[in-house]
Design an enzyme around this catalytic site. Sequence first.
Site, PDB file in Angstrom:
ATOM      1  CD  GLU A 265      -9.336   2.568   6.181  1.00 12.84           C
ATOM      2  OE1 GLU A 265      -9.185   3.208   5.601  1.00 12.84           O
ATOM      3  OE2 GLU A 265      -9.814   2.165   6.857  1.00 12.84           O
ATOM      4  CB  CYS A 304      -8.782   6.689   5.687  1.00  9.41           C
ATOM      5  SG  CYS A 304     -10.391   6.067   6.580  1.00  9.41           S
TER       6      CYS A 304
HETATM    7  P1  NDP Z   1       1.957   4.642   8.533  1.00 12.05           P
HETATM    8  O1  NDP Z   1       1.410   3.225   7.086  1.00 12.05           O
HETATM    9  O2  NDP Z   1       3.153   4.767   8.933  1.00 12.05           O
HETATM   10  O3  NDP Z   1       1.286   3.748  10.024  1.00 12.05           O
HETATM   11  C1  NDP Z   1       0.558   3.084  10.202  1.00 12.05           C
HETATM   12  C2  NDP Z   1       0.840   2.027  11.496  1.00 12.05           C
HETATM   13  O4  NDP Z   1       1.328   0.986  10.814  1.00 12.05           O
HETATM   14  C3  NDP Z   1       1.117   2.662  12.077  1.00 12.05           C
HETATM   15  O5  NDP Z   1       0.643   1.756  13.680  1.00 12.05           O
HETATM   16  C4  NDP Z   1       3.044   1.836  12.600  1.00 12.05           C
HETATM   17  O6  NDP Z   1       3.072   2.316  13.833  1.00 12.05           O
HETATM   18  C5  NDP Z   1       2.546   0.925  11.807  1.00 12.05           C
HETATM   19  N1  NDP Z   1       3.721   0.477  11.259  1.00 12.05           N
HETATM   20  C6  NDP Z   1       4.819   0.682  10.272  1.00 12.05           C
HETATM   21  N2  NDP Z   1       5.861   0.498   9.469  1.00 12.05           N
HETATM   22  C7  NDP Z   1       5.289  -1.035   9.930  1.00 12.05           C
HETATM   23  C8  NDP Z   1       6.053  -2.284   9.968  1.00 12.05           C
HETATM   24  N3  NDP Z   1       7.039  -2.319   8.904  1.00 12.05           N
HETATM   25  N4  NDP Z   1       5.545  -3.428  10.420  1.00 12.05           N
HETATM   26  C9  NDP Z   1       4.683  -3.100  11.008  1.00 12.05           C
HETATM   27  N5  NDP Z   1       3.641  -2.036  11.094  1.00 12.05           N
HETATM   28  C10 NDP Z   1       4.298  -0.779  10.976  1.00 12.05           C
HETATM   29  O7  NDP Z   1       1.322   5.680   8.533  1.00 12.05           O
HETATM   30  P2  NDP Z   1       0.675   6.671   9.838  1.00 12.05           P
HETATM   31  O8  NDP Z   1      -0.347   6.197  10.259  1.00 12.05           O
HETATM   32  O9  NDP Z   1       2.449   6.864   9.771  1.00 12.05           O
HETATM   33  O10 NDP Z   1       0.251   7.424   8.085  1.00 12.05           O
HETATM   34  C11 NDP Z   1       0.806   8.075   7.433  1.00 12.05           C
HETATM   35  C12 NDP Z   1      -0.383   8.234   5.777  1.00 12.05           C
HETATM   36  O11 NDP Z   1      -1.302   6.870   5.874  1.00 12.05           O
HETATM   37  C13 NDP Z   1      -0.454  10.036   6.000  1.00 12.05           C
HETATM   38  O12 NDP Z   1       0.139  10.262   5.962  1.00 12.05           O
HETATM   39  C14 NDP Z   1      -2.135   9.379   5.777  1.00 12.05           C
HETATM   40  O13 NDP Z   1      -1.090   9.106   4.063  1.00 12.05           O
HETATM   41  C15 NDP Z   1      -2.466   7.278   5.336  1.00 12.05           C
HETATM   42  N6  NDP Z   1      -3.302   6.971   6.486  1.00 12.05           N
HETATM   43  C16 NDP Z   1      -4.358   6.540   6.275  1.00 12.05           C
HETATM   44  C17 NDP Z   1      -5.393   5.870   6.808  1.00 12.05           C
HETATM   45  C18 NDP Z   1      -6.339   5.697   6.798  1.00 12.05           C
HETATM   46  O14 NDP Z   1      -7.090   5.317   7.300  1.00 12.05           O
HETATM   47  N7  NDP Z   1      -5.952   4.695   5.302  1.00 12.05           N
HETATM   48  C19 NDP Z   1      -5.125   6.811   8.231  1.00 12.05           C
HETATM   49  C20 NDP Z   1      -3.474   7.150   8.710  1.00 12.05           C
HETATM   50  C21 NDP Z   1      -2.805   7.352   7.733  1.00 12.05           C
HETATM   51  P3  NDP Z   1       4.465   3.393  14.069  1.00 12.05           P
HETATM   52  O15 NDP Z   1       3.437   4.258  14.175  1.00 12.05           O
HETATM   53  O16 NDP Z   1       5.227   2.780  14.931  1.00 12.05           O
HETATM   54  O17 NDP Z   1       5.326   3.928  12.653  1.00 12.05           O
END
Ligand code: NDP
Length: 699
Positions: A265, A304
């Site tokens: 998502e 989101c």
């Molecule tokens: P990320 O995609 O960076 O992180 C989401 C999750 O993935 C976190 O738990 C993160 O862990 C984890 N993660 C990141 N890289 C890896 C990897 N290589 N392997 C496994 N897990 C990983 O999103 P953010 O939360 O930083 O948000 C960034 C952008 O995403 C926002 O600005 C927005 O545009 C979008 N977003 C969309 C959402 C939705 O519901 N669709 C919700 C929130 C954000 P860790 O935090 O430890 O890096």
Amino acid sequence: MTINAPAQTVLSSYAQGKWQAPDAPENIAQVLDANTGELITQVSSDGIDTAGMVDYARTVGQRSLGELTTHERALKLKELAQYLNGRKEELYKVSFRTGATQRDHYIDTDGGISTLFVFSSKGRREMPNSNVIIDGKTEVLSRDGSFLGTHIYQRIPGVAVQINAFNFPVWGFLEKFSPSFIAGVPTIVKPATSTGYVTEAVVRMMLESGILPEGSLQLLSGSARDLLDHLDYRDHVAFTGSLSTANTLRSHDSVLNGGVRFTAEADSLNAAILGPDATEGTEEFDAFVKAVFVEMTTKTGQKCTAIRRVIVPESIKEPFITALSTRLTDKVSVGASDAEGSTMGPLASKEQQQDVAKATRQLIDAGGKLRLGGPDQIDQYDASGAFFPATILEFDDADTHAVHNVEAFGPVTSVIGYDGTPAEAVRLAALGGGSLVATVASDDEAYVAETTLGISAHHGRLHVLNRDTAKTSTGHGSPMPHLVHGGPGRAGGGEELGGVRAVKHYMQRSSLQGSPDMLTAITGVWHQGAKANTVTRQMVDDGAGEHPFRKSLETLRIGDQFASELRTVTLDDILDFAEETGDKFYAHTDEEAAMANPFFPRRVAHGYLLVSWAAGLFVDAAPGPVLANYGLENLSFITPVTYDDAIRVTLTAKQITPRVTDEYGEVRWDAVLHNQNDEIVATYDVLTLVTKTWPEQYA
Ligand code: NDP
């Protein structure tokens, strides 16, 4: 940010049944209060045995969850919800530090708890109390009925891994936990590093409650590290976050070649569309302005599902921007999330503040005219917090690429105009490349139908707003546990929630072929043609057999069957029934008209007469363990019955579902009516409530 820090200040993980601090961590992230910039905690997963966690879930977690039935697990969700309800003030307190206001807590904390309640109730009401779930109808695969086919769902044999976004540390966790727990699949939750301390607090409470079966929940605080390396086709990963991380995970070898079930998502540039009838002064216009306002300010726009693109008829664009801007100016007070009078807290982190400022500048560079707020206003706030103003951007060119592709994940929205036709609204909404949700606001049914159907294949959810729903709608941005959440394309292509549908995401559907007896033995549900323990009225009267209605759940078994004698239908019976009920439809009362009808030989008995008679034929009238008849399902009339025909009924205990919390359970009976020629007249299921014991509990 990565620093060296003492291990004792680092957030723990809950792995293999124990709270564990990271071992000699090298990679540590500092997590700061979004309001003040103060250090809250440090996070690292270094040294946590992720392979051990997966193995523990697949063995201990699977075993302990498998000892419970669907309803027992669903009931535990309710107990957890009640327990967390009693401690939610503690969660609010922790969550303030993420920048969430009290209003935001109602969505994240209370929303998460209410998701547990909804899944508990749906699991018990809509699923059988069994670990095998039948999907759809039985298919007869041989002429004589000795070879049948059906479909069954069973839980997947691995672990449900959640990788969550920072914006909903409670709801994001519980909305995924609820369905996987009911399915019987243990969870490893990996929250986002920046707000994972809130998830840690909920997990800690859930464990302290003593309600969770051993191994059913583990927490990985910090980076996911090599977690995915240990997963395979038995496991499920549900991801929420950015599109780029979704794509990284989707191309992981365990997903590409190992067969991990992966659902995402991700980013979504959700649209809200105003119809041409919704001019200033209409209830739709006001509701629309309010909806955009709510989506921009709730969680400081870090949702989101928030509205990123507002699509309004050119002629209404200016009044709309004026009304939205006035409302935001009047009602938004940016400040610390727990401060008196503050209505919009900071973004979750300084990094997030920088990201939103950068994306907003990109939109401005692409032609966005600032009508309110903007990144340059950040300076007016306390620099220690991650504050950002509510920002409206107006675009003259509705096709501007950035509008449909750059997501500023904060209180920022872009307004574009269109010519008011459904076709143009659909074209513009689709430029988002697949979104989670869209709102269509209009009171014109034809416009709404054309626009909604036009955009539906580009969206996971459609929210229609008009004067009838202005006060009752749960809102554009609120995924409901009952309804599907997710969306195609850029939105990740995944699907969550949707009631029992979500539980089935954690199950494997298999088709099953075999004899009626084998299908009955495997599924625990009696299938037509399987062996039965038949008694007749004569046997009951002679004391040679016990009527199934005399049996409580203690002694009733699937396959227990009652076969009635034949009863002849006379013309007077049909005419009397017509007179008594007032149902004088010509097929029952007018011989000539009935004969002219292609389906009837002459006047026929009412279907309801036959069903009523069938009850009279099978019932055992004396007080007994059967408490109530609460419905009929799947009723089909197959062969018409005319006067001088006769009918008989065969009633067989098909499915027995004891209720976990009550002294009774549900019994579904297979009912088949035959005529004197052994042709099938009607088939249906009779639903009854039957006591667990009889007569002791009433003695
Ligand atoms: P990320 O995609 O960076 O992180 C989401 C999750 O993935 C976190 O738990 C993160 O862990 C984890 N993660 C990141 N890289 C890896 C990897 N290589 N392997 C496994 N897990 C990983 O999103 P953010 O939360 O930083 O948000 C960034 C952008 O995403 C926002 O600005 C927005 O545009 C979008 N977003 C969309 C959402 C939705 O519901 N669709 C919700 C929130 C954000 P860790 O935090 O430890 O890096």
